[in-house]
Design an enzyme around this catalytic site. Structure first.
Site, PDB file in Angstrom:
ATOM      1  N   TYR A   1      20.816  75.662  80.559  1.00 20.01           N
ATOM      2  CA  TYR A   1      20.347  76.811  79.784  1.00 20.01           C
ATOM      3  C   TYR A   1      19.530  77.751  80.677  1.00 20.01           C
ATOM      4  O   TYR A   1      19.743  78.966  80.693  1.00 20.01           O
ATOM      5  CB  TYR A   1      19.494  76.330  78.605  1.00 20.01           C
ATOM      6  CG  TYR A   1      18.917  77.447  77.765  1.00 20.01           C
ATOM      7  CD1 TYR A   1      19.641  77.987  76.710  1.00 20.01           C
ATOM      8  CD2 TYR A   1      17.646  77.953  78.025  1.00 20.01           C
ATOM      9  CE1 TYR A   1      19.106  79.008  75.931  1.00 20.01           C
ATOM     10  CE2 TYR A   1      17.111  78.972  77.256  1.00 20.01           C
ATOM     11  CZ  TYR A   1      17.844  79.493  76.214  1.00 20.01           C
ATOM     12  OH  TYR A   1      17.310  80.508  75.456  1.00 20.01           O
TER      13      TYR A   1
ATOM     14  N   ILE B   1       9.743  82.586  69.315  1.00 21.43           N
ATOM     15  CA  ILE B   1      10.023  83.468  68.183  1.00 21.43           C
ATOM     16  C   ILE B   1      10.303  82.578  66.981  1.00 21.43           C
ATOM     17  O   ILE B   1      11.156  81.690  67.040  1.00 21.43           O
ATOM     18  CB  ILE B   1      11.233  84.388  68.463  1.00 21.43           C
ATOM     19  CG1 ILE B   1      11.038  85.169  69.776  1.00 21.43           C
ATOM     20  CG2 ILE B   1      11.470  85.319  67.276  1.00 21.43           C
ATOM     21  CD1 ILE B   1       9.829  86.078  69.835  1.00 21.43           C
TER      22      ILE B   1
END
Length: 165
Positions: free
Chosen positions: A66, A99
């Site tokens: 990632y 977030i």
């Protein structure tokens, strides 16, 4: 969506690497490659990629693929920004930190509470930044990665604030 998995590099299978790079880098390349000829033809365009602070700036154990994909996205964008600037096209990256979403894990919620702002960001805050970079108010910003993380990556201490400040 698919649940996120954390796999240490020593245990990461090549197929898992390819899947993550495909999702986090190749998807970005493919959509950009598809729209770019039209932007060049029209001498105008705004490309705003959503990278992450994870990869270009920080990382976690088990997020090798990632992190590589998100960091590579920024490198790809910078090169492309130089190539297409003369065509009135800007290319930028938004790099969110914590977030809050419906899929936020308990660990992510705790991490968000330990940002300098003491909370997770909200999706609308990220959307507002993307809208700005896609607008005509950002015509002289290109090749940049803009972090939106409540100050998390600039703080050295990342634990509970009552133990430090």
């Amino acid at each position: 969506g698919k649940e996120e998995t954390f796999v240490y590099m020593a245990d990461l299978q090549p197929s898992e690497w390819d899947e993550s790079i495909g999702l986090n880098l190749n998807t970005c390349f493919n959509i950009t490659h598809a729209v770019l000829p039209y932007m060049i033809k029209n001498n105008y365009g705004r490309i705003v990629n959503v990278s992450s602070v994870t990869g270009p700036l920080v990382s976690n154990p088990g997020e090798t693929a990632y992190s590589a994909g998100k960091a590579a996205m920024v490198g790809m964008s910078r090169s492309l920004a130089i190539e297409v600037a003369k065509h009135g096209i800007t290319v930028n990256n938004v790099a969110p930190g914590w977030i809050g979403t419906g899929s936020s894990t308990a660990e992510e919620k705790v991490a968000a509470e330990n940002t300098p702002m003491g909370r997770a960001g909200i999706p609308q805050e990220v959307a507002d930044l993307i809208a700005f970079l896609a607008s005509d108010e950002s015509t002289y910003i290109t090749g940049q990665m803009i972090v939106i993380d409540g100050g998390n990556t600039i703080q050295e201490y990342k634990g509970p604030s009552d133990l430090y400040y």
